[in-house]
Scaffold this motif. Structure first.
Motif, PDB file in Angstrom:
ATOM      1  N   PRO A 105      -8.628   0.199  -1.379  1.00  0.00           N
ATOM      2  CA  PRO A 105      -8.194   1.175  -2.383  1.00  0.00           C
ATOM      3  C   PRO A 105      -8.920   2.510  -2.255  1.00  0.00           C
ATOM      4  O   PRO A 105     -10.144   2.556  -2.103  1.00  0.00           O
ATOM      5  CB  PRO A 105      -8.518   0.478  -3.709  1.00  0.00           C
ATOM      6  N   GLY A 106      -8.143   3.622  -2.304  1.00  0.00           N
ATOM      7  CA  GLY A 106      -8.710   4.958  -2.293  1.00  0.00           C
ATOM      8  C   GLY A 106      -9.127   5.494  -0.929  1.00  0.00           C
ATOM      9  O   GLY A 106      -9.663   6.600  -0.818  1.00  0.00           O
ATOM     10  N   ILE A 107      -8.873   4.746   0.126  1.00  0.00           N
ATOM     11  CA  ILE A 107      -9.319   5.185   1.460  1.00  0.00           C
ATOM     12  C   ILE A 107      -8.412   6.305   1.949  1.00  0.00           C
ATOM     13  O   ILE A 107      -7.204   6.329   1.663  1.00  0.00           O
ATOM     14  CB  ILE A 107      -9.293   3.986   2.453  1.00  0.00           C
ATOM     15  N   ALA A 109      -4.518   5.854   0.211  1.00  0.00           N
ATOM     16  CA  ALA A 109      -3.762   4.600   0.036  1.00  0.00           C
ATOM     17  C   ALA A 109      -4.057   4.018  -1.344  1.00  0.00           C
ATOM     18  O   ALA A 109      -5.211   3.956  -1.775  1.00  0.00           O
ATOM     19  CB  ALA A 109      -4.147   3.607   1.116  1.00  0.00           C
ATOM     20  N   HIS A 110      -3.006   3.635  -2.031  1.00  0.00           N
ATOM     21  CA  HIS A 110      -3.130   3.014  -3.357  1.00  0.00           C
ATOM     22  C   HIS A 110      -2.537   1.607  -3.311  1.00  0.00           C
ATOM     23  O   HIS A 110      -1.397   1.422  -2.869  1.00  0.00           O
ATOM     24  CB  HIS A 110      -2.417   3.862  -4.415  1.00  0.00           C
ATOM     25  N   LYS A 111      -3.315   0.651  -3.799  1.00  0.00           N
ATOM     26  CA  LYS A 111      -2.884  -0.755  -3.782  1.00  0.00           C
ATOM     27  C   LYS A 111      -2.001  -1.031  -5.001  1.00  0.00           C
ATOM     28  O   LYS A 111      -2.377  -0.749  -6.135  1.00  0.00           O
ATOM     29  CB  LYS A 111      -4.118  -1.662  -3.805  1.00  0.00           C
ATOM     30  N   VAL A 112      -0.829  -1.627  -4.774  1.00  0.00           N
ATOM     31  CA  VAL A 112       0.092  -1.981  -5.856  1.00  0.00           C
ATOM     32  C   VAL A 112       0.471  -3.455  -5.713  1.00  0.00           C
ATOM     33  O   VAL A 112       0.976  -3.870  -4.662  1.00  0.00           O
ATOM     34  CB  VAL A 112       1.362  -1.101  -5.830  1.00  0.00           C
ATOM     35  N   TRP A 136       0.852  -1.192   0.000  1.00  0.00           N
ATOM     36  CA  TRP A 136       0.000   0.000   0.000  1.00  0.00           C
ATOM     37  C   TRP A 136       0.892   1.247   0.000  1.00  0.00           C
ATOM     38  O   TRP A 136       1.691   1.465   0.915  1.00  0.00           O
ATOM     39  CB  TRP A 136      -0.926   0.001   1.215  1.00  0.00           C
ATOM     40  N   VAL A 137       0.748   2.045  -1.058  1.00  0.00           N
ATOM     41  CA  VAL A 137       1.539   3.254  -1.242  1.00  0.00           C
ATOM     42  C   VAL A 137       0.691   4.474  -0.859  1.00  0.00           C
ATOM     43  O   VAL A 137      -0.484   4.574  -1.251  1.00  0.00           O
ATOM     44  CB  VAL A 137       2.015   3.385  -2.716  1.00  0.00           C
ATOM     45  N   VAL A 138       1.302   5.389  -0.116  1.00  0.00           N
ATOM     46  CA  VAL A 138       0.609   6.618   0.324  1.00  0.00           C
ATOM     47  C   VAL A 138       0.968   7.746  -0.636  1.00  0.00           C
ATOM     48  O   VAL A 138       2.160   8.034  -0.862  1.00  0.00           O
ATOM     49  CB  VAL A 138       1.007   6.986   1.762  1.00  0.00           C
ATOM     50  N   ARG A 139      -0.075   8.371  -1.199  1.00  0.00           N
ATOM     51  CA  ARG A 139       0.161   9.490  -2.114  1.00  0.00           C
ATOM     52  C   ARG A 139      -0.759  10.662  -1.741  1.00  0.00           C
ATOM     53  O   ARG A 139      -1.877  10.465  -1.255  1.00  0.00           O
ATOM     54  CB  ARG A 139      -0.084   9.067  -3.568  1.00  0.00           C
ATOM     55  N   SER A 140      -0.240  11.879  -1.994  1.00  0.00           N
ATOM     56  CA  SER A 140      -1.010  13.102  -1.677  1.00  0.00           C
ATOM     57  C   SER A 140      -1.990  13.396  -2.791  1.00  0.00           C
ATOM     58  O   SER A 140      -1.676  13.263  -3.985  1.00  0.00           O
ATOM     59  CB  SER A 140      -0.061  14.298  -1.507  1.00  0.00           C
ATOM     60  N   GLU A 141      -3.192  13.813  -2.394  1.00  0.00           N
ATOM     61  CA  GLU A 141      -4.232  14.210  -3.330  1.00  0.00           C
ATOM     62  C   GLU A 141      -4.464  15.720  -3.139  1.00  0.00           C
ATOM     63  O   GLU A 141      -4.028  16.309  -2.135  1.00  0.00           O
ATOM     64  CB  GLU A 141      -5.518  13.430  -3.047  1.00  0.00           C
ATOM     65  N   PRO A 142      -5.148  16.361  -4.085  1.00  0.00           N
ATOM     66  CA  PRO A 142      -5.459  17.796  -3.911  1.00  0.00           C
ATOM     67  C   PRO A 142      -6.137  18.054  -2.573  1.00  0.00           C
ATOM     68  O   PRO A 142      -6.974  17.270  -2.116  1.00  0.00           O
ATOM     69  CB  PRO A 142      -6.404  18.094  -5.076  1.00  0.00           C
ATOM     70  N   GLY A 143      -5.773  19.132  -1.930  1.00  0.00           N
ATOM     71  CA  GLY A 143      -6.341  19.457  -0.636  1.00  0.00           C
ATOM     72  C   GLY A 143      -5.590  18.826   0.507  1.00  0.00           C
ATOM     73  O   GLY A 143      -6.110  18.689   1.614  1.00  0.00           O
ATOM     74  N   LYS A 144      -4.344  18.388   0.223  1.00  0.00           N
ATOM     75  CA  LYS A 144      -3.489  17.770   1.240  1.00  0.00           C
ATOM     76  C   LYS A 144      -4.105  16.517   1.848  1.00  0.00           C
ATOM     77  O   LYS A 144      -3.900  16.193   3.023  1.00  0.00           O
ATOM     78  CB  LYS A 144      -3.156  18.782   2.347  1.00  0.00           C
ATOM     79  N   ILE A 145      -4.901  15.822   1.045  1.00  0.00           N
ATOM     80  CA  ILE A 145      -5.499  14.557   1.493  1.00  0.00           C
ATOM     81  C   ILE A 145      -4.547  13.422   1.129  1.00  0.00           C
ATOM     82  O   ILE A 145      -4.005  13.372   0.021  1.00  0.00           O
ATOM     83  CB  ILE A 145      -6.868  14.339   0.833  1.00  0.00           C
ATOM     84  N   GLY A 204      -0.971  -1.627  10.084  1.00  0.00           N
ATOM     85  CA  GLY A 204      -2.390  -1.430   9.799  1.00  0.00           C
ATOM     86  C   GLY A 204      -2.735  -1.628   8.327  1.00  0.00           C
ATOM     87  O   GLY A 204      -3.875  -1.369   7.907  1.00  0.00           O
ATOM     88  N   ASN A 205      -1.779  -2.078   7.530  1.00  0.00           N
ATOM     89  CA  ASN A 205      -2.016  -2.198   6.081  1.00  0.00           C
ATOM     90  C   ASN A 205      -2.959  -3.333   5.712  1.00  0.00           C
ATOM     91  O   ASN A 205      -3.545  -3.329   4.634  1.00  0.00           O
ATOM     92  CB  ASN A 205      -0.688  -2.352   5.321  1.00  0.00           C
ATOM     93  N   GLU A 206      -3.127  -4.302   6.613  1.00  0.00           N
ATOM     94  CA  GLU A 206      -4.012  -5.428   6.282  1.00  0.00           C
ATOM     95  C   GLU A 206      -5.478  -5.020   6.274  1.00  0.00           C
ATOM     96  O   GLU A 206      -6.334  -5.748   5.762  1.00  0.00           O
ATOM     97  CB  GLU A 206      -3.792  -6.594   7.265  1.00  0.00           C
ATOM     98  N   ARG A 207      -5.805  -3.822   6.810  1.00  0.00           N
ATOM     99  CA  ARG A 207      -7.205  -3.377   6.874  1.00  0.00           C
ATOM    100  C   ARG A 207      -7.526  -2.329   5.805  1.00  0.00           C
ATOM    101  O   ARG A 207      -8.645  -1.841   5.724  1.00  0.00           O
ATOM    102  CB  ARG A 207      -7.525  -2.809   8.264  1.00  0.00           C
TER     103      ARG A 207
END
Length: 377
Positions: free
Chosen positions: A369-371, A329-332, A317-326, A363-366
């Motif tokens: 995608p997109g959460i 988690a992205h599944k790879v 699970w990769v963490v990436r920033s979205e607009p609005g500093k959100i 906590g990655n097992e829970r």
């Protein structure tokens, strides 16, 4: 450069089979000895079939009788039979006419008191018999002219089908009384002797297939993810005698078993090796050489805690920033590689993970995608 890995391996037969009897019977012949090579389909053991062969002769004779009777029904009666039946009718008519004339004469004389009642009774009985005989002959003639009833033909056809099925069953039984080789190979053990009664399902011989063979090696844990089905390897049978050279075979990995030995931390891998001259024999010790790809300097490593494994896939699970500093988690989906201490090499399709990306290790097992996520320091 590639990493050269050398491991010991054990030669295994490609297949081992206990050949069992398909029917009950006494062993009449055994055509093979232990250690003998046999071809696919070769007869190995014959069971006694004489009683079934006698049954087969009887069944074939019964079938012939039924077939002849059916032929009679379908083709109709022969002209000479019809002519004979017609002659019988004519003869019965003549006898009936004579009996009726005699009855009329006797009746007149009886009324005149010339003959006794006993004479009259005898004449009546004779006329009745002549009438019944004529009726029977006429019915037989009518039946011959009309031909057989369709019901009788169908009954005979059904009997013929039953007879043919019985013959097929007996042929099949006799055929299954022979134990045959299911493949090219060697007999390694006889499990019965001539004269012994063999129950249905009881094994008669054990044989192995030796072309190809399997070579089993036990891969250390740190090489496990670098071994894949289909990779080519070298299998070496050492001569260990002066003047003789090693024999080298080419093999291909066909089975990688993801269930290791908890003590040695090794995992079984099986290799297919063609063996047309039967040089490799089950139980031999060989050397197996793997050429494994070394990790490049650009190989990406992550903490082993970042991997979430399931029966279907391994993901990070990769963490990436979205607009609005959100943060999301992205599944790879990744393929694990070699492990160095607590870090493990990964490959992701399309290079979806890059150097510097943040990955979830707790906590990655829970995650889904997109959460939206929050990093806790």
């Amino acid at each position: 450069s590639d990493l050269r890995v050398e491991l010991p391996g054990n030669v295994l037969p490609w297949a081992t089979s206990q050949l069992a009897a398909e029917v009950d019977g006494r062993v009449e012949k055994i055509l093979v000895e232990e250690g003998q090579s046999v071809l696919d389909g070769a007869p190995l053991i014959y069971l006694r079939t004489q009683p079934k062969e006698l049954e087969l002769e009887l069944a074939m004779a019964e079938k012939e009788i039924i077939a002849n009777r059916l032929d009679e029904l379908t083709t109709g009666s022969r002209p000479e039979v019809i002519e004979e039946a017609n002659a019988g009718v004519e003869n019965a008519e003549a006898t009936l006419k004579l009996a009726q004339i005699e009855l009329n004469r006797t009746q007149k004389l009886f009324k005149d008191g010339v003959l006794s009642s006993n004479d009259f009774d005898n004449a009546t009985t004779a006329a009745d018999r002549a009438q019944a005989a004529h009726k029977g002959k006429k019915a037989r003639w009518d039946e011959l002219i009309a031909g057989p009833r369709i019901e009788k033909i169908k009954q005979q056809e059904a009997r013929l089908s039953v007879a043919e099925a019985k013959i097929k069953l007996l042929h099949d039984y006799i055929k299954r009384s022979v134990i045959r080789s299911p493949f090219n190979g060697f007999i390694i053990k006889k499990l019965t002797e001539v004269g012994q009664w063999l129950e249905k399902g009881a094994p008669g011989v054990t044989m192995i297939a030796t072309n190809p063979v399997k070579v089993e090696v036990h891969i250390p844990q740190h090489y496990f993810y670098q071994v894949r089905k289909g990779i080519k390897v070298q299998v070496i049978l050492e001569a260990r005698q002066d003047g003789l050279s090693n024999r080298i075979f080419q093999g291909k990995v066909v089975e990688v078993i993801p269930f290791g030995n908890a003590t040695s931390r090794t995992f079984p891998v099986r290799i297919k090796v063609n063996n047309p001259k039967s040089i490799l024999t089950a139980g031999m010790l060989v050397k197996v050489l793997y050429q494994l790809k070394k990790s490049s300097s650009k190989q990406i490593y992550v903490s082993k805690d970042a991997l979430v494994r399931s029966s279907m896939e391994t993901v990070v699970w990769v963490v990436r920033s979205e607009p609005g500093k959100i943060l999301k988690a992205h599944k790879v989906i990744v393929t694990p590689g070699e492990q160095k201490n607590s870090m493990i090499a990964i490959n992701s399709k399309g290079n979806k993970i890059k150097v510097g990306d943040r990955v979830v290790v707790q906590g990655n097992e829970r995650l889904r995608p997109g959460i939206n996520i929050e990093i806790v320091e």
